[in-house]
Write a protein that holds these residues in place. Sequence first.
Motif, PDB file in Angstrom:
ATOM      1  N   VAL A 116       5.940  -7.729 -11.066  1.00  0.00           N
ATOM      2  CA  VAL A 116       6.374  -6.432 -10.558  1.00  0.00           C
ATOM      3  C   VAL A 116       5.319  -5.917  -9.578  1.00  0.00           C
ATOM      4  CG1 VAL A 116       7.151  -4.116 -11.153  1.00  0.00           C
ATOM      5  CG2 VAL A 116       7.497  -6.008 -12.773  1.00  0.00           C
ATOM      6  N   GLY A 117       5.757  -5.612  -8.361  1.00  0.00           N
ATOM      7  CA  GLY A 117       4.851  -5.096  -7.345  1.00  0.00           C
ATOM      8  C   GLY A 117       4.991  -3.590  -7.205  1.00  0.00           C
ATOM      9  N   LEU A 173       7.423 -14.471   0.961  1.00  0.00           N
ATOM     10  CA  LEU A 173       7.293 -13.036   0.735  1.00  0.00           C
ATOM     11  C   LEU A 173       5.832 -12.663   0.973  1.00  0.00           C
ATOM     12  CD1 LEU A 173       8.874 -10.492  -0.149  1.00  0.00           C
ATOM     13  CD2 LEU A 173       8.016 -10.913  -2.470  1.00  0.00           C
ATOM     14  N   HIS A 174       5.610 -11.893   2.029  1.00  0.00           N
ATOM     15  CA  HIS A 174       4.259 -11.486   2.434  1.00  0.00           C
ATOM     16  C   HIS A 174       4.000 -10.074   1.938  1.00  0.00           C
ATOM     17  CE1 HIS A 174       1.812  -9.468   5.824  1.00  0.00           C
ATOM     18  NE2 HIS A 174       0.954 -10.042   5.001  1.00  0.00           N
ATOM     19  N   SER A 175       2.878  -9.889   1.227  1.00  0.00           N
ATOM     20  CA  SER A 175       2.516  -8.552   0.763  1.00  0.00           C
ATOM     21  C   SER A 175       1.029  -8.308   0.971  1.00  0.00           C
ATOM     22  CB  SER A 175       2.883  -8.357  -0.716  1.00  0.00           C
ATOM     23  OG  SER A 175       2.200  -9.283  -1.547  1.00  0.00           O
ATOM     24  N   HIS A 176       0.680  -7.028   1.042  1.00  0.00           N
ATOM     25  CA  HIS A 176      -0.705  -6.597   1.181  1.00  0.00           C
ATOM     26  C   HIS A 176      -0.864  -5.355   0.312  1.00  0.00           C
ATOM     27  CE1 HIS A 176      -4.539  -5.351   2.816  1.00  0.00           C
ATOM     28  NE2 HIS A 176      -4.581  -6.387   3.629  1.00  0.00           N
ATOM     29  N   LEU A 177      -1.926  -5.314  -0.486  1.00  0.00           N
ATOM     30  CA  LEU A 177      -2.092  -4.214  -1.438  1.00  0.00           C
ATOM     31  C   LEU A 177      -2.706  -2.967  -0.821  1.00  0.00           C
ATOM     32  CD1 LEU A 177      -3.425  -6.159  -4.562  1.00  0.00           C
ATOM     33  CD2 LEU A 177      -1.068  -5.840  -3.790  1.00  0.00           C
ATOM     34  N   ARG A 178      -3.510  -3.147   0.235  1.00  0.00           N
ATOM     35  CA  ARG A 178      -4.279  -2.025   0.797  1.00  0.00           C
ATOM     36  C   ARG A 178      -4.975  -1.248  -0.319  1.00  0.00           C
ATOM     37  NH1 ARG A 178      -0.511  -0.226   5.977  1.00  0.00           N
ATOM     38  NH2 ARG A 178      -0.840  -2.188   7.120  1.00  0.00           N
ATOM     39  N   MET A 179      -4.892   0.093  -0.302  1.00  0.00           N
ATOM     40  CA  MET A 179      -5.689   0.878  -1.254  1.00  0.00           C
ATOM     41  C   MET A 179      -5.048   0.991  -2.639  1.00  0.00           C
ATOM     42  SD  MET A 179      -8.465   1.677   0.271  1.00  0.00           S
ATOM     43  CE  MET A 179      -9.128   2.907  -0.845  1.00  0.00           C
ATOM     44  N   ASP A 180      -3.733   1.116  -2.707  1.00  0.00           N
ATOM     45  CA  ASP A 180      -3.098   1.501  -3.968  1.00  0.00           C
ATOM     46  C   ASP A 180      -2.133   0.473  -4.538  1.00  0.00           C
ATOM     47  OD1 ASP A 180      -4.332   4.068  -3.946  1.00  0.00           O
ATOM     48  OD2 ASP A 180      -2.873   4.713  -2.446  1.00  0.00           O
ATOM     49  N   GLY A 181      -1.826  -0.589  -3.805  1.00  0.00           N
ATOM     50  CA  GLY A 181      -0.837  -1.545  -4.283  1.00  0.00           C
ATOM     51  C   GLY A 181      -1.344  -2.393  -5.439  1.00  0.00           C
ATOM     52  N   GLU A 197       7.923   3.794  -7.917  1.00  0.00           N
ATOM     53  CA  GLU A 197       6.872   3.159  -7.126  1.00  0.00           C
ATOM     54  C   GLU A 197       7.004   1.644  -7.056  1.00  0.00           C
ATOM     55  OE1 GLU A 197       3.263   6.407  -7.695  1.00  0.00           O
ATOM     56  OE2 GLU A 197       3.171   4.489  -8.753  1.00  0.00           O
ATOM     57  N   ILE A 198       7.983   1.093  -7.757  1.00  0.00           N
ATOM     58  CA  ILE A 198       8.188  -0.361  -7.738  1.00  0.00           C
ATOM     59  C   ILE A 198       8.814  -0.774  -6.413  1.00  0.00           C
ATOM     60  CG2 ILE A 198       9.444  -2.278  -8.789  1.00  0.00           C
ATOM     61  CD1 ILE A 198       9.239  -0.788 -11.458  1.00  0.00           C
ATOM     62  N   ARG A 199       8.213  -1.778  -5.776  1.00  0.00           N
ATOM     63  CA  ARG A 199       8.703  -2.267  -4.489  1.00  0.00           C
ATOM     64  C   ARG A 199       9.283  -3.673  -4.569  1.00  0.00           C
ATOM     65  NH1 ARG A 199       8.567   2.188  -4.135  1.00  0.00           N
ATOM     66  NH2 ARG A 199       7.331   3.588  -2.814  1.00  0.00           N
TER      67      ARG A 199
END
Length: 266
Positions: free
Chosen positions: A102-103, A63-71, A89-91
């Motif tokens: 929880v992302g 599972l690949h994720s990136h937060l960027r500005m708001d994650g 807003e939960i992904r």
Amino acid sequence: MPEGDSIRRVADRLHAALAGKPLTRSDLRVPRFATADLTGRVTLGVTPRGKHLLARFEGGLTLHSHLRMDGAWHVFPVGERWHGGPAHEIRAVLGTAEHTAVGYRLPVLELIRTAEEDRAVGHLGPDLLGPDWDPARAAANLLSDPARPLGEALLDQRNLAGIGNIYKAELCFLAQVTPWTPVSALPDPEATLPRLAAAAHRLLAANVGETHRRRNTTGSRRPGQELFVYGRAHAPCLRCGTPVREAPQDGRPTYWCPRCQSGPTA
């Protein structure tokens, strides 16, 4: 956008909560992967790659994720009420018998084959906090575009992975040049860039454990003196007393001391 040291702390929290345990709950709330179910799979580990997060599961899935500005990823003991934003807003939700990760607001979330991780992160340069860290390679990457402003080159994750806007400003201060200085205009760039890359590594590594204190690049614990120039517009430079200046570079606020740092400005 979080810097590499912050992402390392997020990865460590997720790893501690999930690694070695089977998932009892799996919910990916993005249309492309909404039907994917990881329940029952053991989490092999969670590792950062620059500013990216890779959670690996048995069966060859990541599972690949990136937060960027708001994650953000938050970890809660089972039974504790979640907080981090409204439910819409939960992904992603990944749960074990003891913890739930929880992302929130994740702009990048994809389930890929572990063998194909390079498709997501293969473009990145050497990771400042990773096992592939190589200051010589990072310096060569920075030097590959000699006309590029140093600030932009440091932020380019293809050159070296993990630097954000804070470390960009601080590293340019330590190099005693403005962020708009072309890489080729550095004093003896072939010698300066490896030292600058090594300094970046030391700063990020030193701040990985700073979970309860502000990020620090100066060594001072006095309030308001943790950083040399970032966020200090109009405040006196900690070295010479000249007011720190601020201007945008590539759409981001950039800080420098007009006396301690030579070179072009915005």
